[in-house]
Scaffold this motif. Structure first.
Motif, mmCIF file in Angstrom:
data_model
loop_
_atom_site.group_PDB
_atom_site.id
_atom_site.type_symbol
_atom_site.label_atom_id
_atom_site.label_comp_id
_atom_site.label_asym_id
_atom_site.label_seq_id
_atom_site.Cartn_x
_atom_site.Cartn_y
_atom_site.Cartn_z
ATOM 1 N N UNK A 1 13.571 -17.633 7.732
ATOM 2 C CA UNK A 1 12.590 -16.867 6.960
ATOM 3 C C UNK A 1 13.284 -15.719 6.223
ATOM 4 N N UNK A 2 13.455 -15.892 4.903
ATOM 5 C CA UNK A 2 14.190 -14.879 4.126
ATOM 6 C C UNK A 2 13.469 -13.542 4.084
ATOM 7 N N UNK A 3 12.154 -13.554 4.212
ATOM 8 C CA UNK A 3 11.422 -12.277 4.172
ATOM 9 C C UNK A 3 11.793 -11.370 5.338
ATOM 10 N N UNK B 1 17.595 -1.622 5.265
ATOM 11 C CA UNK B 1 16.283 -1.900 5.872
ATOM 12 C C UNK B 1 16.382 -3.066 6.855
ATOM 13 N N UNK B 2 15.439 -3.111 7.772
ATOM 14 C CA UNK B 2 15.453 -4.176 8.787
ATOM 15 C C UNK B 2 15.106 -5.543 8.202
ATOM 16 N N UNK C 1 12.429 -3.695 2.546
ATOM 17 C CA UNK C 1 13.173 -3.167 1.401
ATOM 18 C C UNK C 1 12.297 -3.175 0.144
ATOM 19 N N UNK C 2 11.696 -4.330 -0.154
ATOM 20 C CA UNK C 2 10.839 -4.439 -1.347
ATOM 21 C C UNK C 2 9.652 -3.476 -1.249
ATOM 22 N N UNK D 1 3.895 -11.101 10.307
ATOM 23 C CA UNK D 1 5.188 -11.279 10.979
ATOM 24 C C UNK D 1 6.084 -10.049 10.819
ATOM 25 N N UNK D 2 5.505 -8.951 10.351
ATOM 26 C CA UNK D 2 6.293 -7.787 9.940
ATOM 27 C C UNK D 2 6.320 -6.711 11.022
ATOM 28 N N UNK D 3 7.433 -5.984 11.074
ATOM 29 C CA UNK D 3 7.594 -4.948 12.101
ATOM 30 C C UNK D 3 7.331 -3.543 11.553
ATOM 31 N N UNK D 4 6.536 -3.450 10.494
ATOM 32 C CA UNK D 4 6.147 -2.153 9.938
ATOM 33 C C UNK D 4 4.707 -2.247 9.448
#
Length: 191
Positions: free
Chosen positions: A24-26, A33-34, A39-40, A59-62
């Protein structure tokens, strides 16, 4: 220098399969950035009044506002449909993929300014970057019809609406990180 404040929301597409990347490139780390997504998100947030992540799952940690895609099919048309349903009270939104981290704010500004008399206004270098641009929410019926007919090509959508392509000369700026080689190239450029 004054920071431009775009009056339309920004949506970062993060729901692709990443099959050519092999993971998963995202969620790949990027610069300081993690993840590429973070980053985007952090890079674009100062310029937009609202910013969203479009994905199949959280699926994000923020912390970020999400637009969850309402269909199991992996398709940008499915994502655009879900985005339009969520952002129905806006006339337009800026759309960018998570894997194009080098697109300049000046280019985004130009796309927004040039989008006034079109349904979709996208970037073009040697190829058309049909997921980097301004999309009008009034394309909803066309997107719905495409889904009904199982048509998932953004190029087809561009042909069905009043679309505009803005020419940019810097091919590298629109580098799409589809594989490890492109990912490493972007990391080198950014550092």
């Amino acid at each position: 220098m004054m920071i431009p404040q775009f009056k339309i929301p920004c949506v970062i597409l993060c729901g692709g399969k990443s099959s050519r990347m092999g993971e998963d490139k995202s969620l790949l780390p990027f610069f300081d950035k993690s993840s590429l997504t973070q980053y985007q998100y952090d890079r674009l947030k100062p310029y937009f009044t609202k910013i969203f992540l479009s994905s199949k799952t959280n699926k994000f940690n923020f912390e970020a506002k999400l637009i969850l895609e309402e269909n199991e099919i992996y398709s940008p048309i499915v994502a655009i449909d879900s985005i339009i349903k969520k952002l129905y009270n806006y006339d337009k939104f800026f759309l960018i993929t998570v894997d194009t981290p080098l697109v300049k704010i000046e280019s985004i500004n130009q796309l927004i300014l040039e989008s006034i008399d079109s349904d979709i206004c996208v970037a073009q270098t040697e190829k058309i970057h049909n997921l980097c641009g301004v999309f009008s929410t009034n394309i909803k019926p066309i997107v719905a019809e495409m889904l009904k007919k199982d048509i998932h090509k953004v190029g087809y959508l561009l042909d069905q609406v009043k679309s505009k392509k803005i020419i940019f000369k810097d091919e590298e700026e629109f580098l799409n990180l589809n594989n490890k080689e492109e990912y490493l190239k972007a990391l080198k450029i950014i550092s």
